[in-house]
Design a protein around this motif. Structure first.
Motif, PDB file in Angstrom:
ATOM      1  N   ASP A   1     127.963  -3.544 -29.943  1.00  0.00           N
ATOM      2  CA  ASP A   1     128.364  -2.003 -29.627  1.00  0.00           C
ATOM      3  C   ASP A   1     129.094  -1.979 -28.177  1.00  0.00           C
ATOM      4  N   VAL A   2     128.769  -2.604 -27.178  1.00  0.00           N
ATOM      5  CA  VAL A   2     129.415  -2.712 -26.085  1.00  0.00           C
ATOM      6  C   VAL A   2     130.813  -3.600 -26.016  1.00  0.00           C
ATOM      7  N   ALA A   3     130.522  -4.650 -26.788  1.00  0.00           N
ATOM      8  CA  ALA A   3     131.641  -5.505 -27.121  1.00  0.00           C
ATOM      9  C   ALA A   3     132.998  -4.680 -27.828  1.00  0.00           C
ATOM     10  N   ASP A   4     132.550  -3.853 -28.872  1.00  0.00           N
ATOM     11  CA  ASP A   4     133.382  -3.016 -29.580  1.00  0.00           C
ATOM     12  C   ASP A   4     134.368  -2.185 -28.746  1.00  0.00           C
ATOM     13  N   ARG A   5     133.634  -1.347 -27.707  1.00  0.00           N
ATOM     14  CA  ARG A   5     134.124  -0.339 -26.591  1.00  0.00           C
ATOM     15  C   ARG A   5     134.958  -1.338 -25.911  1.00  0.00           C
ATOM     16  N   LEU A   6     134.725  -2.310 -25.449  1.00  0.00           N
ATOM     17  CA  LEU A   6     135.425  -3.101 -24.323  1.00  0.00           C
ATOM     18  C   LEU A   6     136.752  -3.860 -24.919  1.00  0.00           C
ATOM     19  N   TYR A   7     136.704  -4.075 -26.226  1.00  0.00           N
ATOM     20  CA  TYR A   7     137.697  -4.748 -26.789  1.00  0.00           C
ATOM     21  C   TYR A   7     138.832  -3.523 -26.813  1.00  0.00           C
ATOM     22  N   ARG A   8     138.303  -2.500 -27.166  1.00  0.00           N
ATOM     23  CA  ARG A   8     139.282  -1.378 -27.592  1.00  0.00           C
ATOM     24  C   ARG A   8     140.218  -0.914 -26.050  1.00  0.00           C
ATOM     25  N   GLU A   9     139.117  -0.987 -25.023  1.00  0.00           N
ATOM     26  CA  GLU A   9     139.842  -0.863 -23.765  1.00  0.00           C
ATOM     27  C   GLU A   9     140.694  -1.889 -23.458  1.00  0.00           C
ATOM     28  N   ALA A  10     140.332  -3.284 -23.655  1.00  0.00           N
ATOM     29  CA  ALA A  10     141.229  -4.280 -23.333  1.00  0.00           C
ATOM     30  C   ALA A  10     142.405  -4.317 -23.969  1.00  0.00           C
ATOM     31  N   ALA A  11     142.510  -4.002 -25.196  1.00  0.00           N
ATOM     32  CA  ALA A  11     143.632  -3.639 -26.032  1.00  0.00           C
ATOM     33  C   ALA A  11     144.711  -2.443 -25.437  1.00  0.00           C
TER      34      ALA A  11
ATOM     35  N   ALA B   1     148.586  -9.855 -27.446  1.00  0.00           N
ATOM     36  CA  ALA B   1     148.138 -10.831 -28.608  1.00  0.00           C
ATOM     37  C   ALA B   1     146.994 -11.585 -28.420  1.00  0.00           C
ATOM     38  N   LEU B   2     146.547 -12.224 -27.411  1.00  0.00           N
ATOM     39  CA  LEU B   2     145.478 -12.936 -27.517  1.00  0.00           C
ATOM     40  C   LEU B   2     143.821 -12.101 -27.403  1.00  0.00           C
ATOM     41  N   THR B   3     144.420 -10.988 -26.757  1.00  0.00           N
ATOM     42  CA  THR B   3     143.159  -9.875 -26.939  1.00  0.00           C
ATOM     43  C   THR B   3     143.054  -9.542 -28.189  1.00  0.00           C
ATOM     44  N   LEU B   4     144.048  -9.381 -28.945  1.00  0.00           N
ATOM     45  CA  LEU B   4     143.913  -8.779 -30.416  1.00  0.00           C
ATOM     46  C   LEU B   4     143.245  -9.968 -31.186  1.00  0.00           C
ATOM     47  N   ALA B   5     143.643 -11.250 -31.215  1.00  0.00           N
ATOM     48  CA  ALA B   5     143.226 -12.176 -31.658  1.00  0.00           C
ATOM     49  C   ALA B   5     141.575 -12.257 -31.564  1.00  0.00           C
ATOM     50  N   ASP B   6     141.208 -12.168 -30.340  1.00  0.00           N
ATOM     51  CA  ASP B   6     139.770 -12.145 -30.213  1.00  0.00           C
ATOM     52  C   ASP B   6     139.124 -10.910 -30.840  1.00  0.00           C
TER      53      ASP B   6
ATOM     54  N   TRP C   1     138.966  -7.392 -21.077  1.00  0.00           N
ATOM     55  CA  TRP C   1     138.852  -8.461 -22.245  1.00  0.00           C
ATOM     56  C   TRP C   1     137.726  -9.634 -22.029  1.00  0.00           C
ATOM     57  N   LEU C   2     137.684  -9.786 -20.624  1.00  0.00           N
ATOM     58  CA  LEU C   2     136.580 -10.896 -20.258  1.00  0.00           C
ATOM     59  C   LEU C   2     135.295 -10.180 -20.452  1.00  0.00           C
ATOM     60  N   GLN C   3     134.995  -8.910 -20.167  1.00  0.00           N
ATOM     61  CA  GLN C   3     133.740  -8.422 -20.501  1.00  0.00           C
ATOM     62  C   GLN C   3     133.235  -8.310 -22.085  1.00  0.00           C
ATOM     63  N   ALA C   4     134.192  -8.020 -22.731  1.00  0.00           N
ATOM     64  CA  ALA C   4     134.280  -7.948 -24.236  1.00  0.00           C
ATOM     65  C   ALA C   4     133.748  -9.089 -24.754  1.00  0.00           C
ATOM     66  N   ARG C   5     134.509 -10.148 -24.179  1.00  0.00           N
ATOM     67  CA  ARG C   5     134.050 -11.330 -25.096  1.00  0.00           C
ATOM     68  C   ARG C   5     132.544 -11.867 -24.450  1.00  0.00           C
ATOM     69  N   LEU C   6     132.277 -11.621 -23.074  1.00  0.00           N
ATOM     70  CA  LEU C   6     130.849 -11.855 -22.555  1.00  0.00           C
ATOM     71  C   LEU C   6     129.837 -11.012 -23.475  1.00  0.00           C
ATOM     72  N   ALA C   7     129.983  -9.787 -23.513  1.00  0.00           N
ATOM     73  CA  ALA C   7     129.327  -8.934 -24.423  1.00  0.00           C
ATOM     74  C   ALA C   7     129.197  -9.576 -25.810  1.00  0.00           C
ATOM     75  N   GLU C   8     130.150  -9.932 -26.387  1.00  0.00           N
ATOM     76  CA  GLU C   8     129.980 -10.383 -27.959  1.00  0.00           C
ATOM     77  C   GLU C   8     129.158 -11.847 -28.009  1.00  0.00           C
ATOM     78  N   ALA C   9     129.337 -12.583 -26.808  1.00  0.00           N
ATOM     79  CA  ALA C   9     128.493 -13.907 -26.723  1.00  0.00           C
ATOM     80  C   ALA C   9     127.090 -13.580 -26.649  1.00  0.00           C
ATOM     81  N   ARG C  10     126.905 -12.327 -25.867  1.00  0.00           N
ATOM     82  CA  ARG C  10     125.365 -12.075 -26.002  1.00  0.00           C
ATOM     83  C   ARG C  10     124.999 -11.081 -26.809  1.00  0.00           C
ATOM     84  N   SER C  11     125.771 -10.804 -28.043  1.00  0.00           N
ATOM     85  CA  SER C  11     125.401 -10.347 -29.303  1.00  0.00           C
ATOM     86  C   SER C  11     125.245  -8.789 -28.932  1.00  0.00           C
ATOM     87  N   ASP C  12     125.906  -8.241 -28.066  1.00  0.00           N
ATOM     88  CA  ASP C  12     125.846  -6.728 -27.666  1.00  0.00           C
ATOM     89  C   ASP C  12     127.261  -6.127 -28.388  1.00  0.00           C
TER      90      ASP C  12
END
Length: 923
Positions: free
Chosen positions: A779-789, A801-806, A766-777
């Protein structure tokens, strides 16, 4: 725990002051017994309205109640008019008009406030004036507050004001009742920043009569050092010398001797008694007794259609007992002993006796054996206490030892701390020394306890009793180690304890003193020590070793008989499971321990810890409502637990639950919980205060608050921690746009994952996904968000719930509105299910933004279609083929294909099946 009555009354004063201004005046009637805080409420109201400089406070005086117009003259002289004199020949109407002329006429928007105190002393003529004045000024810019002890009949001033206020939707009647034990506990928490037990609150209530003034006097008598230690102690000192007279004696004093005797007997009895018993007591004493008079005066009440009577209030009984002479109380008790039986009879016999006797000793011994066999501990304690008060010599020494051992067995040593000097003065024996050592622990005099413990453990065991006491104290030695700055059991202590347990009897029948039979259990002591031994491993973050030995220790502990020692053995294992991130195992262990707790007659030393671990793991698992229910129940008990730290950890957990559920009332318990830092030993979930502070800041969207709570100087002291607070810190850094710092912290957490950092409050993905999103990456954010969920499914509904909201917000930004809506709907559903109302508004707002955008997009697409294409789109949504569309619309299949092609092209779709997902709601 209820809100502080002081806070409630302050809020009520503010509400009434605002109400008076809003309605351009009103009547407020305040009633209640002396000492209930009426004057405080009036002065608070005056202070809130003093800006107008038109506040008048006037108190009636008892000696003036027979002087005509005495109070009216006081009113006029308070600044209402320049001339305050009233002629002896004045008429009611004349005086009333002078008051009205002086009160009304305030500038528009201002309110003149008239505060009348002790209205029960107002003379008859002034009361008539007020009855005329009040209805004519109460809504003409005048706020009248009248405080009185009693209401009286309808024709009295109090009765008239009650009726007048009750007939209006604007005017108010507030009755101030005696404080309850819960009220007193809330006041103590607000005043001292630490809670007190129900038992202590009841003692304070009896001592004070439940009055604000009485409680204030008692609280004022507490010293600063006592306040500093309140989070560790069991009782708040009660110094009666400064107490005001009880407000409940006024009615009693006016009764005849026969009426007073009825109240005295009921007060001494302390329970409902029949009129026949009252009559018999009067006959025993040779004095007339009149219950009817006491009932008519309101000092006694009837119940059961007249079959029993009792004092009108428990505080009446307490006040009456306080003013009875010692000899008078003994006489009444002796008479009650003759006409009652069972517990009541022996209690009254003891209280009525001047000296100890063989017959009394025999009766006490028989009764104690009987009540212990039935499990009636409270009755046993009371009888032993009453016996100690009159026994002498060896009989008294034996009774003190009996009471001390019983409280030691049931982990209520705090209840005999007042007998410490008597216990220390008993003849030398291993049992005496054992009692002294454990009571020193209750007094937190660890050095003195350790010195005596060391001497006793090294003493040669000449009999089974001494060997049993030594084995038990070996176990106590481990507890003392766990309450030290370094909770690792030394090798020498472990070897000593194992030797003591090897020498101790394993069968209670080997003991000649069966009072010690409950101490027998060397094998269970050994299992507890092995469990405590694992604590040193996870405090050093040797988690791989913990993972290796934990299953064996859990299996071994589960195999023990269901006793209090089994629970003590389970507690460190549950803590170890949390330390390695296996919260579900920890919860299973804690749930098992609590289940045993309901079966055993003797509570464990860790009775608070096992309850807390169960509630805490429920919270970590996101089962918030269940955690709330358990925490509310356990907090009421926590002030009597030997593991006193659970008072503060439960307070923190309560605050955490309040924050997540979006409720007020978390500030006071969190302040109480902050005293955890004052303990001299490491506790389970030692970082819970920081976690709660982080949760509160995150729920409020305060990233800087999270950073302040997790600063190095705040968190460096923690050892027994999974550092879940660092998860909050990483999120806060990302929220604040400090991505470089966030990346550094996330990288560190990735290295520490599973050792010094556990994913109890959120996943690494979840943390890595948010960080990748903040860095406009993306594809990486999409994969990590799926892993986090996916990982959060196993962790906690709140984290998921908070992960899904992000994730929903991320999908929305990427233009995948359907996936965004799906994620956010799941998030909202989960938050609603676990009652996490603190986070619902944000998730709901996100969902609304997504659905609003989708709706506008659908409207735009529909507008781009021709009327015929909309008809074709409807058929596509229904799953119709081209042939079916052609047949229904009376067009050729070629034309149908043409329209279908146009619909797909305008909607930007490749397949006809996708039309439903885009346009189903719009069409």
């Amino acid at each position: 725990m209820t809100d502080s009555p002081a806070r409630i009354r302050r809020e009520r004063a503010a509400e009434m002051a605002a109400r008076a201004v809003e309605h351009s005046g009103m009547l407020l009637l305040v009633s209640g017994a002396p000492g209930m805080g009426k004057t405080h409420l009036l002065r608070d109201l005056g202070a809130r309205l003093s800006e107008s400089k038109r506040v008048h406070y006037v108190a009636a005086d008892e000696f003036e109640q027979t002087i005509p117009y005495a109070f009216a003259e006081r009113l006029l002289s308070s600044g209402i008019t320049e001339d305050s004199t009233i002629a002896a020949s004045a008429q009611t109407l004349e005086v009333a008009r002078r008051l009205i002329d002086g009160l009304v006429g305030a500038p528009r928007g201002e309110v003149r406030t008239l505060l009348i105190d002790d209205a029960q002393w107002i003379d008859h003529d002034s009361a008539k004036v007020l009855r005329f004045v009040i209805p004519r000024v109460a809504r003409r810019g005048v706020f009248l507050t009248v405080a009185t002890r009693s209401i009286g009949e309808r024709e009295t001033l109090g009765g008239y004001l009650q009726e007048y206020a009750g007939a209006s939707t604007v005017h108010q009647h507030v009755r101030l009742e005696p404080l309850t034990a819960d009220d007193i506990r809330a006041l103590a928490l607000e005043r001292f920043g630490a809670g007190i037990s129900q038992r202590t609150a009841r003692m304070l209530r009896e001592a004070s009569g439940g009055s604000f003034l009485g409680i204030e006097a008692l609280f004022t008598g507490v010293t600063q050092s006592e306040i500093r230690d309140l989070h560790l102690t069991w009782n708040l000192p009660i110094r009666r010398a400064s107490l005001p007279e009880s407000p409940f004696l006024a009615g009693f004093a006016t009764l005849s001797p026969a009426g007073r005797l009825a109240v005295e007997v009921a007060s001494v009895a302390s329970h409902e008694i029949s009129p026949r018993v009252l009559t018999l007591v009067g006959e025993e004493l040779g004095e007339p007794i009149d219950a009817d008079e006491a009932i008519a005066a309101g000092a006694l009440t009837e119940s059961g259609f007249g079959t029993t009577v009792a004092t009108a209030h428990a505080l009446v009984a307490s006040a009456v007992r306080d003013v009875m002479s010692a000899e008078r109380a003994r006489r009444v008790n002796r008479a009650l002993a003759e006409v009652t039986d069972g517990y009541a009879s022996i209690t009254h016999a003891l209280r009525g006796s001047n000296e100890w006797s063989p017959d009394l000793e025999r009766r006490v011994d028989e009764y104690v054996r009987s009540t212990l066999a039935q499990g009636h501990l409270d009755a046993t304690y009371e009888i032993l206490r009453a016996s100690i008060a009159i026994a002498t010599g060896a009989a008294r020494e034996r009774l003190i030892t009996d009471l001390g051992l019983l409280n030691l067995r049931h982990k209520t040593g705090f209840a005999v701390l007042d007998l410490f000097d008597d216990i220390a003065a008993l003849p030398p024996s291993a049992v005496r020394d054992c009692l002294v050592i454990v009571l020193l622990m209750y007094r937190f005099e660890q050095e003195a306890a350790q010195a005596k413990l060391q001497e006793l453990l090294m003493r040669p065991a000449e009999d089974p009793e001494t060997a049993t006491v030594q084995a038990f104290l070996g176990f106590i030695a481990m507890i003392m180690v766990m309450r030290s700055p370094d909770p690792a059991i030394p090798t020498e202590l472990a070897a000593l304890c194992r030797g003591l347990w090897a020498n101790a009897p394993e069968d209670p029948s080997a003991l000649s003193d069966q009072r010690l039979a409950w101490m027998v259990g060397p094998r269970a002591y050994e299992a507890v020590m092995d469990g405590y031994g694992i604590v040193a491993l996870h405090l050093d973050y040797r988690n791989s070793e913990v993972e290796q030995v934990l299953p064996t220790l859990v299996e071994r502990a589960f195999a023990l008989p269901d006793t209090d020692l089994k629970i003590d053995a389970l507690v460190p294992l549950a803590g170890a499971a949390v330390a390695i991130g296996d919260v579900r195992l920890a919860h299973t262990i804690a749930e098992t321990g609590v289940g045993i707790l309901e079966k055993v007659t003797t509570p464990p030393w860790a009775s608070g810890s096992i309850r807390f671990m169960r509630a805490h793991t429920l919270m970590l698992l996101g089962r918030v409502p269940e955690a709330a229910t358990i925490t509310d129940l356990a907090r009421e008990l926590s002030y009597d637990f030997i593991d006193v730290e659970t008072r503060m950890t439960f307070a923190a957990l309560h605050a955490w639950i309040q924050v997540v559920m979006g409720r007020d009332g978390g500030a006071a318990p969190l302040e109480e919980a902050r005293r955890l830092g004052e303990l001299g030993w490491e506790v389970y979930a030692s970082d819970i205060v920081t976690v709660v502070e982080c949760e509160a800041a995150r729920a409020a969207g305060d990233g800087h608050g999270v950073l302040a709570a997790t600063s190095e100087d705040r968190v460096s002291r923690y050892r027994n921690t999974q550092r879940g607070f660092l998860t909050y810190r990483a999120h806060a850094l990302i929220d604040l746009g400090r991505t470089d710092e966030a990346a550094e912290l996330v990288d560190r957490l990735a290295e520490q994952r599973g050792t010094t950092w556990q994913e109890t409050t959120g996943t690494l993905a979840w943390l890595q996904a948010r960080l990748a999103e903040a860095r406009s990456d993306a594809d990486v954010a999409d994969r990590l968000y799926r892993e986090a969920a996916e990982q959060s499914e196993e962790l906690s509904p709140l984290v998921l719930a908070l992960t899904l909201a992000d994730l929903g917000e991320f999908r929305h930004a990427q233009g995948d509105h359907a996936a965004a809506e799906d994620a956010l709907r799941r998030a909202v559903g989960l938050l609603e299910a676990i009652e996490a109302h603190a986070y619902l508004p944000s998730a709901s707002d996100r969902l609304m933004r997504v659905t609003d955008r989708d709706r506008r997009e659908r409207e735009r697409l529909i507008e781009a279609l021709t009327a015929r294409e909309r008809e074709v789109a409807r058929h596509l949504i229904e799953g119709s083929s081209n042939a079916q569309i052609a047949e229904t619309l009376f067009i050729s299949q070629a034309t149908a294909r043409f329209h279908v092609s146009n619909v797909l092209r305008k909607l930007g779709l490749a397949r006809r099946a996708e039309v439903a997902s885009v346009l189903s709601d719009g069409l």
